[in-house]
Design an enzyme around this catalytic site. Structure first.
Site, PDB file in Angstrom:
ATOM      1  N   LYS A   1      -6.222 -22.443 -40.576  1.00  0.00           N
ATOM      2  CA  LYS A   1      -5.827 -21.739 -39.346  1.00  0.00           C
ATOM      3  C   LYS A   1      -5.652 -22.744 -38.212  1.00  0.00           C
ATOM      4  CE  LYS A   1      -8.011 -17.515 -40.907  1.00  0.00           C
ATOM      5  NZ  LYS A   1      -9.196 -16.665 -41.017  1.00  0.00           N
TER       6      LYS A   1
ATOM      7  N   GLN B   1     -14.877 -15.602 -38.379  1.00  0.00           N
ATOM      8  CA  GLN B   1     -14.590 -15.715 -39.812  1.00  0.00           C
ATOM      9  C   GLN B   1     -15.640 -14.953 -40.620  1.00  0.00           C
ATOM     10  OE1 GLN B   1     -11.788 -17.105 -41.023  1.00  0.00           O
ATOM     11  NE2 GLN B   1     -12.370 -16.601 -43.113  1.00  0.00           N
TER      12      GLN B   1
ATOM     13  N   ASP C   1      -7.645 -10.253 -35.269  1.00  0.00           N
ATOM     14  CA  ASP C   1      -7.863  -9.758 -36.632  1.00  0.00           C
ATOM     15  C   ASP C   1      -7.447  -8.291 -36.758  1.00  0.00           C
ATOM     16  OD1 ASP C   1      -8.778 -11.418 -38.699  1.00  0.00           O
ATOM     17  OD2 ASP C   1     -10.798 -11.528 -37.848  1.00  0.00           O
TER      18      ASP C   1
HETATM   19  N1  GUN Z   1     -12.328 -13.533 -44.344  1.00  0.00           N
HETATM   20  C1  GUN Z   1     -11.429 -13.213 -45.311  1.00  0.00           C
HETATM   21  N2  GUN Z   1     -10.334 -12.627 -44.766  1.00  0.00           N
HETATM   22  C2  GUN Z   1     -10.553 -12.570 -43.437  1.00  0.00           C
HETATM   23  C3  GUN Z   1      -9.769 -12.088 -42.343  1.00  0.00           C
HETATM   24  O1  GUN Z   1      -8.663 -11.566 -42.484  1.00  0.00           O
HETATM   25  N3  GUN Z   1     -10.364 -12.217 -41.119  1.00  0.00           N
HETATM   26  C4  GUN Z   1     -11.582 -12.769 -40.946  1.00  0.00           C
HETATM   27  N4  GUN Z   1     -12.059 -12.832 -39.702  1.00  0.00           N
HETATM   28  N5  GUN Z   1     -12.324 -13.230 -41.933  1.00  0.00           N
HETATM   29  C5  GUN Z   1     -11.790 -13.132 -43.171  1.00  0.00           C
END
Ligand code: GUN
Length: 292
Positions: A54, A98, A123
């Site tokens: 990211k 996360q 998100d």
């Molecule tokens: N962990 C796995 N997929 C995601 C996601 O789409 N967002 C977040 N914040 N954590 C994740």
């Protein structure tokens, strides 16, 4: 016949290019760079890879990025305090915590996620954004299901009037996927661990979305001839020899399903790349909303 392979990088590249242009336009118009803050608590190895990806994508596209690494034993209060200061930080337009959180914090997950200002909730997990999505109003949408939907559209796969089956009912993928497909006028069925005679249901699907988190769970006999199969799973198999890294596979038995499906996403190289691309779009969208 072998199915068309829907390569994530082809679609993700186009979505990222769109995000790059919109980020540049914000810089030009307001002198502001869109900004993302990612909070990672502890040292889950998969999460560390995702967070690094990211951050790299932000650097590539002209988006400001902060990665906030917090100790495994951080308290709920410490995390809430960080989110509170990011909510007030004008450099930051998007905040992401996360997941998964360390075990000790799992019971606080909802409180932590709900403390993110909905306009910075890139998100799309906040109840305000979930509610807007369900009502079909403008919202920040969850990245993975939104990426799947946009890929289907860009690939020219018809959704309206088609039967879509989503396997998995998580808040991150299954449930939002249901609503996004419904908003495109698909007839949607959502399946889960208690569904009776699952293969009979999945065999009806023109569009089959697998989001169960179980390696090769969807076998070829569960796929209708010519269906579009979207594999959201990323599972690591046990290594063939000690010390080696296990192979990454999806929730679909790819090689077998390839012979039955009309189109299919690979793992790796499929939906995972779209998730990051859609996150970049969400950061830009959040910045546009906050600056307008
Ligand atoms: N962990 C796995 N997929 C995601 C996601 O789409 N967002 C977040 N914040 N954590 C994740």
């Amino acid at each position: 016949m072998s199915a068309r392979i829907l390569e994530g990088k082809v679609f993700a590249g186009q979505f990222k290019e769109d995000a790059r242009k919109r980020a540049a336009a914000l810089k030009e118009k307001y002198g502001v760079q869109p900004g993302l803050a990612v909070i990672i608590v502890g040292h889950d190895p998969a999460s560390e890879v995702y967070v690094r990806n990211k951050h790299k994508a932000c650097e590539e596209l002209g988006i400001y990025s902060e990665v906030i690494e917090m100790a495994e034993d951080s308290s709920k209060e410490e995390i809430l305090a960080r989110i509170d200061s990011l909510n007030k930080d004008a450099k930051i337009h998007g905040i992401l915590v996360q997941l998964p959180l360390p075990k000790a914090l799992r019971s606080s997950e909802e409180e932590i996620l709900d403390s993110i200002d909905p306009v910075k909730d890139v998100d799309g997990f906040h109840p305000v954004n979930v509610g807007r999505m369900v009502k079909g109003e403008e919202a920040l949408l969850p990245c993975t299901p939104h990426g799947c939907l946009k890929m289907l559209e860009l690939a020219g796969i018809e959704i309206e009037g088609k039967k879509a089956v989503v396997v998995g009912r998580s808040n991150i993928v299954g449930k939002p996927m249901l609503h996004l497909l419904l908003a495109r006028n698909a007839t949607v069925t959502i399946c889960h661990s208690r569904t009776e005679n699952l293969p009979a249901v999945t065999r009806e699907a023109d569009i089959l979305v697998a989001a169960v988190g179980c390696p090769k769970f969807i076998t070829a006999d569960m796929v209708k001839e010519g269906a579009t199969v979207i594999d959201v799973g990323i599972n690591r198999l046990p290594p063939a020899e000690p010390g080696a890294k296990g192979k990454l596979v999806g929730d679909v038995d790819f090689e077998a399903a390839l012979e039955v499906a009309g189109a299919i996403t690979p793992v790796p190289g499929g939906v995972g790349l779209l998730t990051v691309a859609m996150l970049m779009e969400n950061v830009v969208q959040a910045a546009e909303m906050q600056l307008a």
